[in-house]
Design a protein around this motif. Structure first.
Motif, PDB file in Angstrom:
ATOM      1  N   ILE A 133      11.209  -0.251  -2.882  1.00  0.00           N
ATOM      2  CA  ILE A 133      10.755   0.483  -1.705  1.00  0.00           C
ATOM      3  C   ILE A 133      11.721   0.189  -0.572  1.00  0.00           C
ATOM      4  O   ILE A 133      11.826  -0.957  -0.112  1.00  0.00           O
ATOM      5  CB  ILE A 133       9.320   0.100  -1.308  1.00  0.00           C
ATOM      6  N   SER A 134      12.445   1.213  -0.140  1.00  0.00           N
ATOM      7  CA  SER A 134      13.445   1.040   0.900  1.00  0.00           C
ATOM      8  C   SER A 134      12.789   0.741   2.245  1.00  0.00           C
ATOM      9  O   SER A 134      11.716   1.273   2.556  1.00  0.00           O
ATOM     10  CB  SER A 134      14.311   2.301   1.010  1.00  0.00           C
ATOM     11  N   LEU A 182       9.289   2.460   4.986  1.00  0.00           N
ATOM     12  CA  LEU A 182       8.082   1.717   5.337  1.00  0.00           C
ATOM     13  C   LEU A 182       7.490   2.216   6.650  1.00  0.00           C
ATOM     14  O   LEU A 182       8.215   2.490   7.612  1.00  0.00           O
ATOM     15  CB  LEU A 182       8.391   0.228   5.455  1.00  0.00           C
ATOM     16  N   GLU A 183       6.184   2.314   6.663  1.00  0.00           N
ATOM     17  CA  GLU A 183       5.472   2.616   7.903  1.00  0.00           C
ATOM     18  C   GLU A 183       5.017   1.347   8.600  1.00  0.00           C
ATOM     19  O   GLU A 183       4.899   1.315   9.819  1.00  0.00           O
ATOM     20  CB  GLU A 183       4.247   3.489   7.609  1.00  0.00           C
ATOM     21  N   ILE A 212       2.623  -4.634   3.541  1.00  0.00           N
ATOM     22  CA  ILE A 212       3.571  -3.572   3.837  1.00  0.00           C
ATOM     23  C   ILE A 212       2.967  -2.273   3.306  1.00  0.00           C
ATOM     24  O   ILE A 212       2.171  -2.284   2.357  1.00  0.00           O
ATOM     25  CB  ILE A 212       4.966  -3.817   3.222  1.00  0.00           C
ATOM     26  N   SER A 213       3.354  -1.160   3.935  1.00  0.00           N
ATOM     27  CA  SER A 213       2.776   0.117   3.504  1.00  0.00           C
ATOM     28  C   SER A 213       3.768   1.242   3.734  1.00  0.00           C
ATOM     29  O   SER A 213       4.666   1.153   4.571  1.00  0.00           O
ATOM     30  CB  SER A 213       1.474   0.399   4.264  1.00  0.00           C
ATOM     31  N   THR A 214       3.587   2.325   2.943  1.00  0.00           N
ATOM     32  CA  THR A 214       4.408   3.519   3.056  1.00  0.00           C
ATOM     33  C   THR A 214       3.562   4.735   2.702  1.00  0.00           C
ATOM     34  O   THR A 214       2.598   4.635   1.938  1.00  0.00           O
ATOM     35  CB  THR A 214       5.628   3.457   2.113  1.00  0.00           C
ATOM     36  N   PHE A 240       0.839  -1.194   0.000  1.00  0.00           N
ATOM     37  CA  PHE A 240       0.000   0.000   0.000  1.00  0.00           C
ATOM     38  C   PHE A 240       0.875   1.247   0.000  1.00  0.00           C
ATOM     39  O   PHE A 240       1.806   1.374   0.807  1.00  0.00           O
ATOM     40  CB  PHE A 240      -0.924   0.014   1.219  1.00  0.00           C
ATOM     41  N   VAL A 241       0.577   2.163  -0.899  1.00  0.00           N
ATOM     42  CA  VAL A 241       1.244   3.462  -0.964  1.00  0.00           C
ATOM     43  C   VAL A 241       0.187   4.530  -0.726  1.00  0.00           C
ATOM     44  O   VAL A 241      -0.776   4.643  -1.502  1.00  0.00           O
ATOM     45  CB  VAL A 241       1.931   3.669  -2.323  1.00  0.00           C
TER      46      VAL A 241
END
Length: 415
Positions: A54-55, A59-60, A67-69, A16-17
């Motif tokens: 995606i580093s 990531l949040e 995974i999400s950012t 998720f972005v």
């Protein structure tokens, strides 16, 4: 063991972005670090047929569900591999690693999953599942069932030479602590590409490489030198024990032997030429000409000083042979006697005069029985006039007397 997050629980999960799903986890990237757990630097995500990176520090949220950012999609760029990076699914899973601290012996194992642990702010690869197949996500509640197959990453040496852009190769210091026979076992198990990677690391220490090659079966020895020039093979033979060098030389095609032999530096070539006159399974073919000879009248102190002053000593130095001025055998003194004797005594006082000997045409069975009867680690080989030609050592005889089925006994016990 600490709670780990497993790669097979994360791969294919949604990404998720800024709250919107853009794709699924395609792979994960590890940065290899010397003597430390690799860092999980980030994830590859397939977006519109392009792999973006995606580093991990962007990531949040990272879990076995998603995974999400909050970074904008436009801020991410296509993936480009950086030095010392490997991809878990593409480069590691179902590939071999060297398990250097296996209970019975070093062995090649296949990576099936990678477990991550959080150390400070960094996720690092801590454990490798080396035995089980990839697990379905519904099995993760039974994770403890796989504990028997987990290996600490620091007990493993990854073979990643098949990843050209990784710029990371197997280094000699990572395998130098293994015994040559253990490395030979690994080479027997390895694919040709993996074997070439191991041998490539060994080339940094020619003497150690020669010790390993000596332990290989003839077919693997030929594989080890198949892509080398005659000059390179000649240098390798010069580092090997003369009898082992002859065995390898004779295993080559006839048309190549002459070129390789011509490339062997002197005096190693002279020793090899001398042994080529004997049948490979005779005492002459088994013997090494790399022996230490001293005068019987020399003192123990002089003998010890002589040994210390030499640039190198035979790989397996069991005995000192005593010869007269013409080179004929007078006696034999084991190293243990040399160490314990009075420094002022002469070698002749502690030597076994008229020791057991064999002629160069003596066969293997005669050599083996004589060594067993007299509890010898080294047996002198002399000609009809008593001239010392060389010696057969126990490590020359044992490989030829051990039944093939026994050679992998440790492997059978470790299954």
């Amino acid at each position: 063991m600490e709670q780990l997050l497993w790669f097979t629980e994360v791969v294919r999960n949604p990404v998720f972005v800024q709250g919107s799903e853009i794709g699924k986890v395609e792979d994960a990237v590890l940065r290899l670090e010397e003597s430390r757990y690799p860092v999980l630097t980030g994830f590859l995500v397939s977006v519109n047929d392009v792999s973006i990176f995606i580093s991990s520090d962007k990531l949040e949220h990272l879990s076995d569900e998603s995974i999400s950012t909050n970074q904008a999609l436009a801020e991410f760029s296509p993936f480009e591999r950086r030095p010392q990076e490997i991809l878990i699914e593409r480069d590691l899973l179902n590939h071999h690693l060297i398990w250097a601290k296996s209970k019975l012996r070093p062995r090649l194992v296949t990576a099936k999953d990678v477990g991550f642990g959080l150390q400070g702010t960094l996720w690092r690869a801590i454990s490798i599942d080396v035995a089980t197949a990839h697990r379905s996500r519904w099995l993760k509640a039974k994770r403890s069932a796989r504990d028997h197959s987990l290996v600490d990453w620091l007990d493993l040496v990854p073979l990643v030479g098949h990843v050209p852009s990784a710029r990371k190769r197997l280094e000699l210091r990572s395998i130098r602590k293994l015994h040559p026979a253990q490395l030979a076992d690994l080479l027997e198990e390895a694919s040709e590409v993996e074997g070439q990677e191991i041998l490539g690391a060994l080339q940094a220490d020619p003497e150690f490489e020669a010790d390993v090659v000596e332990e290989l079966a003839p077919a693997r020895q030929r594989d080890a030198i198949r892509h080398r020039t005659d000059a390179e093979v000649g240098e390798l033979l010069s580092e090997m024990e003369p009898d082992d060098a002859v065995d390898l030389l004779l295993s080559l095609d006839q048309e190549r032997r002459e070129g390789v032999l011509a490339a062997v530096p002197e005096p190693a070539r002279e020793s090899i030429n001398r042994l080529l006159n004997y049948h490979p399974e005779s005492a002459g073919g088994l013997m090494t000409t790399d022996v230490i000879t001293l005068n019987p009248g020399a003192t123990i102190a002089h003998a010890c000083d002589d040994l210390r002053s030499r640039e190198s000593l035979p790989h397996n130095l069991w005995s000192i042979f005593l010869t007269d001025d013409s080179g004929c055998l007078f006696g034999q003194i084991p190293i243990s006697a040399l160490i314990s004797a009075d420094p002022e005594d002469t070698l002749a006082q502690h030597a076994e005069a008229d020791p057991p000997v064999v002629r160069p045409d003596s066969d293997l069975s005669e050599v083996a029985v004589l060594m067993a009867d007299y509890n010898l680690a080294a047996l002198a080989v002399v000609d009809d006039s008593g001239l010392l030609l060389g010696s057969v050592t126990v490590d020359d005889v044992l490989p030829r007397t051990i039944a093939p089925a026994w050679r992998r006994r440790q492997e059978a016990l470790s299954e």
